[in-house]
Write an enzyme that holds these catalytic residues in place. Structure first.
Site, PDB file in Angstrom:
ATOM      1  N   ASP A  41       0.830  -1.204   0.000  1.00 54.37           N
ATOM      2  CA  ASP A  41       0.000   0.000   0.000  1.00 54.37           C
ATOM      3  C   ASP A  41       0.868   1.259   0.000  1.00 54.37           C
ATOM      4  OD1 ASP A  41      -2.699   1.330   0.530  1.00 54.37           O
ATOM      5  OD2 ASP A  41      -1.560   2.057   2.256  1.00 54.37           O
ATOM      6  N   GLU A  68       1.576  -0.458  -4.944  1.00 57.75           N
ATOM      7  CA  GLU A  68       0.572   0.526  -5.351  1.00 57.75           C
ATOM      8  C   GLU A  68       1.259   1.870  -5.580  1.00 57.75           C
ATOM      9  OE1 GLU A  68      -3.099   3.328  -4.088  1.00 57.75           O
ATOM     10  OE2 GLU A  68      -1.395   2.903  -2.792  1.00 57.75           O
ATOM     11  N   ARG A 105      -6.064  -8.640 -11.864  1.00 61.06           N
ATOM     12  CA  ARG A 105      -6.776  -8.720 -10.581  1.00 61.06           C
ATOM     13  C   ARG A 105      -8.236  -8.343 -10.819  1.00 61.06           C
ATOM     14  NH1 ARG A 105      -4.747  -4.538  -6.306  1.00 61.06           N
ATOM     15  NH2 ARG A 105      -5.842  -3.136  -7.722  1.00 61.06           N
TER      16      ARG A 105
END
Ligand code: AAO
Length: 512
Positions: free
Chosen positions: A212, A248, A352
């Site tokens: 993240d 990310e 995904r």
């Protein structure tokens, strides 16, 4: 010996781009906010039998509990400790999930929130998912433990300690993202606590991590942590297997930080993918599907073997993050199925699939003021379980896009055509396009406002095929329409622009 060393070096450098999914399983599903107990069941009853490769889970570590607004989904992006204790379940439930999913060959990918702890205004007390004490004001997190020494305040050069300018890489890495207390990942101690957390998860059996807020961490600091990670558990993985890493990083161009700075650590999320695909399928800005002929690197995306791709994610399906209004989501189901279908048919990137819950959207001046709403929950805040209806869809407001026939069958299509080249492109110079994957699969889209009627070369062997969009192959019959491929590889396609799903897909495993 020299060959052996070369092999080891090769693996060490490259294994982190490898998703570690079982051969022939080419996609993972983000089961956003699901409970561990439900994920374990879903692995066994649905994901494994349908060829899904893995699950991205919501952050499993202890986080702040917020009540204003009431239990927002984003509280899970505000860590309090690395205890495995969250709205999704406790450590025992977590271990049970990992074991049961791994045992059926569906692997677990953890959303690792390690750039920061909770927001600076988080207060002090034990309002955390495991009841651990913390004090955001003094930056005290004894359950790790982290203290004020372990944060970047001294390093950040902006007046209020916040990121103010995305064109200044130092600010983006050293200052606070939306007031979240920014960990000093330059310190050995902080690195070691993060590595300890991730190694605990690896030892339990997870296969990799979504990192993240990677844009907000220096790639070198991340590497120092990743180098400390264990190999995956040999209970399920070959010895020497490295965890899959996908970072990310929102890079739509035009900022100081680019995705390529992170390639040394693993894959990177390609945010241009969903933003552009949404624009094309919505036919905005003069875009049309015919332009997808050189989709991928030809559109200025990162190289396919570095990219993690998705049509929408948990942020941009509700207006957070980046991508804007073009992003396709389950709320626009007809276009969404085409978008996901295109993604799964096309060879670019590791894919995904998003699996969401419904919330009561409420737009005021173009912004959804309910974008904070957490998962379906009971009055005590506990997350509702995922119930399964007689028709195999989900109840309790869980959307379960991964169970929609069109999406599930395209995930299978991707497995069947894995490794086959992009082939036999056709377009009408507008929004009717078709392409194949070697001689294993073929897909045709009609996103124009008129019917499609076309004979196309499919590359497939002669036979009768079941269209996996309108139906399923069941035994020797098909519940949807059938497509006849002649001995010259040609087939005739008819797709009404009013069809429920204006696309058709056939592959060799759905031959009758
Ligand atoms: C919440 C509250 C805040 C409060 C904070 C602390 O909403 O008001 O201050 O708590 O109390 C999630 C939520 C946040 C939430 C946070 C913590 O989304 O609302 O804050 O949990 O609870 C940036 C980051 C990116 C991040 C994204 C949301 O770079 O890493 O913001 N995503 C991840 C997670 C996300 C999570 C966090 C990180 C934090 O997926 O769920 O936040 O753990 C530009 C930049 C991007 C930047 C966006 C948004 O994007 O490039 O890097 O993302 O701005 O700030 C065009 C541009 C595009 C631009 C975009 C938006 O599209 O081309 O580049 O516009 O301006």
């Amino acid at each position: 010996m020299r060959i052996f060393l070369l092999v080891v070096a090769f693996q060490f450098c490259w294994a982190q781009y490898n998703p570690n999914t079982k051969p022939g399983r080419t996609s993972i599903v983000h089961l956003f906010e699901w409970r561990w107990a439900d994920i374990a069941l879903e692995c066994e009853r649905y994901l494994a039998p349908n060829g899904y490769g893995g699950v991205q889970i919501s952050p499993p570590n202890e986080n702040i509990v917020l009540t204003n607004p009431w239990r927002p989904w984003w509280e899970r992006y505000q860590p309090i400790s690395y205890k495995l204790c969250s709205r999704s379940g406790n450590e025992n439930e977590f271990k049970d999930m990992v074991t049961r999913c791994n045992n059926v060959g569906v692997y677990i990918y953890v959303d690792a929130v390690v750039n920061h702890m909770c927001g600076s205004g988080g207060g002090s007390g034990t309002h955390s998912t495991c009841g651990s004490y913390f004090n955001a004001g003094t930056e005290d997190f004894p359950a790790v433990p982290f203290s004020s020494w372990d944060f970047n305040d001294g390093k950040c050069q902006t007046q209020n300690g916040e990121i103010q300018n995305y064109n200044d890489a130092n600010q983006v890495r050293d200052c606070r993202l939306v007031s979240l207390l920014d960990l000093a990942l330059g310190k050995d101690y902080v690195r070691s606590k993060v590595a300890e957390y991730m190694n605990h998860l690896i030892d339990i059996g997870v296969a990799g991590f979504r990192m993240d807020a990677s844009k907000h961490m220096w790639p070198g600091d991340m590497k120092a942590i990743l180098d400390q990670l264990h190999n995956l558990s040999t209970s399920w993985f070959a010895s020497g297997t490295r965890p899959f890493i996908y970072q990310e990083v929102i890079d739509l161009g035009g900022e100081a930080i680019s995705a390529s700075e992170y390639f040394g650590n693993g894959r990177v999320t390609e945010f241009k993918y969903g933003a552009k695909l949404g624009t094309v399928i919505r036919k905005w800005s003069g875009e049309k599907m015919a332009y997808l002929k050189n989709w991928g690197e030809g559109w200025g995306f990162m190289s396919s073997d570095k990219a993690l791709v998705f049509v929408d994610n948990h942020d941009n399906q509700r207006g957070h993050g980046a991508g804007g209004a073009s992003i396709l989501t389950f709320w626009d189901a007809r276009l969404y199925k085409m978008g996901v279908g295109f993604m799964l048919a096309h060879p670019y990137g590791f894919t995904r699939i998003m699996s969401s819950y419904r919330w009561s959207r409420n737009f005021e001046n173009g912004k959804d003021v309910n974008d904070w709403m957490g998962p379906p929950s009971n009055s005590d805040g506990s997350t509702k379980s995922v119930t399964i209806n007689a028709d195999t869809t989900c109840g309790n407001d869980w959307v379960c896009e991964h169970r929609w026939r069109q999406i599930r069958n395209m995930a299978i299509f991707r497995n069947v055509v894995d490794g086959q080249p992009f082939a036999n492109w056709w377009d009408n110079n507008s929004n009717q396009v078709a392409f194949g994957r070697g001689n294993k699969g073929f897909i045709v889209f009609n996103n124009d406002d008129w019917n499609l009627s076309q004979t196309l070369y499919t590359g497939l062997p002669e036979g009768t095929y079941c269209d996996v969009i309108s139906g399923d192959k069941q035994g020797s019959s098909c519940t949807g329409i059938t497509i006849q491929v002649y001995n010259n590889g040609n087939a005739n396609f008819q797709i009404s622009n009013h069809a429920e799903d204006p696309f058709v897909a056939i592959h060799v495993d759905a031959k009758l």
